[in-house]
Enzyme design. Sequence first.
Site, PDB file in Angstrom:
ATOM      1  N   ASP A   1       9.239   2.608   1.798  1.00 18.84           N
ATOM      2  CA  ASP A   1       8.063   3.327   2.280  1.00 18.84           C
ATOM      3  C   ASP A   1       7.899   3.037   3.771  1.00 18.84           C
ATOM      4  O   ASP A   1       7.469   1.966   4.175  1.00 18.84           O
ATOM      5  CB  ASP A   1       6.830   2.866   1.485  1.00 18.84           C
ATOM      6  CG  ASP A   1       5.537   3.546   1.937  1.00 18.84           C
ATOM      7  OD1 ASP A   1       5.510   4.107   3.044  1.00 18.84           O
ATOM      8  OD2 ASP A   1       4.554   3.491   1.170  1.00 18.84           O
TER       9      ASP A   1
ATOM     10  N   LYS B   1       2.578   9.829   8.771  1.00 20.07           N
ATOM     11  CA  LYS B   1       1.855   9.406   9.980  1.00 20.07           C
ATOM     12  C   LYS B   1       2.432   9.919  11.307  1.00 20.07           C
ATOM     13  O   LYS B   1       2.030  10.968  11.787  1.00 20.07           O
ATOM     14  CB  LYS B   1       1.731   7.885   9.978  1.00 20.07           C
ATOM     15  CG  LYS B   1       0.800   7.373   8.857  1.00 20.07           C
ATOM     16  CD  LYS B   1       0.552   5.907   8.991  1.00 20.07           C
ATOM     17  CE  LYS B   1      -0.308   5.299   7.896  1.00 20.07           C
ATOM     18  NZ  LYS B   1      -1.738   5.437   8.099  1.00 20.07           N
TER      19      LYS B   1
ATOM     20  N   PHE C   1       0.861  -1.178   0.000  1.00 25.39           N
ATOM     21  CA  PHE C   1       0.000   0.000   0.000  1.00 25.39           C
ATOM     22  C   PHE C   1       0.897   1.226   0.000  1.00 25.39           C
ATOM     23  O   PHE C   1       1.755   1.372   0.875  1.00 25.39           O
ATOM     24  CB  PHE C   1      -0.933   0.031   1.215  1.00 25.39           C
ATOM     25  CG  PHE C   1      -1.924   1.149   1.136  1.00 25.39           C
ATOM     26  CD1 PHE C   1      -3.103   1.007   0.410  1.00 25.39           C
ATOM     27  CD2 PHE C   1      -1.667   2.375   1.734  1.00 25.39           C
ATOM     28  CE1 PHE C   1      -4.006   2.055   0.297  1.00 25.39           C
ATOM     29  CE2 PHE C   1      -2.565   3.428   1.620  1.00 25.39           C
ATOM     30  CZ  PHE C   1      -3.730   3.271   0.913  1.00 25.39           C
TER      31      PHE C   1
END
Length: 420
Positions: free
Chosen positions: A244, A273, A159
Amino acid sequence: MTSTTQAASPLMPTYPPAPVTFVRGEGSYLWDDQGRRYLDLLSGLAVTSLGHAHPAVAEALATQARTLLHVSNLFGTTIGPEVATTLDRLIGDGVPLGGQVFFCNSGAEANECAIKLARRFGGARLDRRAGPERPGTGGAKSGEYVRGRHVVVSAYGSFHGRTLATLHATGQPAKHEVFQPLPEGFRHVTWQDLDDLERALDPSVAAVLLEPVQGEGGVNPADAAYFQGVRRLCDERGLLFMVDEVQTGLGRTGRWFGFQHLGVVPDVVTMAKALGNGVPIGACWARSEVAGVFEPGDHATTYGGQPLATAAARAVLATMESEDAPGRAAAAGARLTQSLSALPEVVSVRGQGLLLGVELAGLDASAVSAALLAAGVVGNAVTPTALRLAPSLLITDAQIDEAVAAIGDVLAAGVSAGPS
Ligand SMILES: Cc1ncc(COP(=O)(O)O)c(C=O)c1O
């Protein structure tokens, strides 16, 4: 609990109707609009790593709001370079690497930056020798567009975001279906299969983009041998290894970054995040030789690196360092894993630090997640059979024990049969 029907909502129906409306948080607890308290084991999907309303972050935001909220990137600020320097040191696990950072607002944007960097690194350019400026095109030159190595290879199950390019990088074809055509230049390979990756590396490839733990894909940690093999292939072929760390970065896995468990140093690292503990900020770091392929004007975003967001990030990083957030995540993760593994309805617990996938025996994870919410515990179903837990890195032992007792009760009550 309150719920909002989609028809009545002023919000676009991109999310399912909300089962609970939260209005306040403190540390590992949230309160809903009815005054009910919940133990938060999800942290806004790995965002509030220092817990809700952390005083150091709140204070930094209040002070910065009274000082200077925003200036354009046409001008300098002091905080962005300071945060970039700290990130460079943490990526080097204490040793500054001399890399450079682009600040943005989200994980998808951090990956967009990485993808654009890969294209420039791969040689994409306009050969301006071929023609004069074209009238009425805002300064565009005629000339020959030279397409370099440009394909970004990522893994099935990954993702990387929801913008059109990061959606295509995301190795979940079902999510692509209704958004065709997607930008070209993406290719997917089997996760943890080095041979499959090697077969995909034709001369059009510029970079490989991987998560150290596939988060949304089910909490699947990479093997060190796989990441080291990817590093070797990238080195042999002059490709960028881009990692990532949007979900895994900044202490969550028990190290500052997930790749630090795996014996490699990437060329590009993306994060978001936890960096703002809830204030939107993302960052793309690259080795200086890689970052240096960008020229002024190649990439930009209005809010990127602005004082308010970077003030939050500075407070987050200082607090994480003073609290040894990675060490606390490692210890708390071990305790949580051990206690959950002892529950009879738990088949296995996977993941690293405080990013955990709890595989359930014959139970529907969505139903368990709903039952947990009703019992005052926030988690989520990351696959049909597994719960994802990503609590605050500062969660206490007593809160871990409270969480395991609540999960044990819900599982013992046997919410429903397994998914069909
Ligand atoms: C690994 C990873 N990359 C990218 C993203 C996208 O981040 P954002 O939702 O901030 O755009 C996410 C979000 O969950 C993620 O987990």
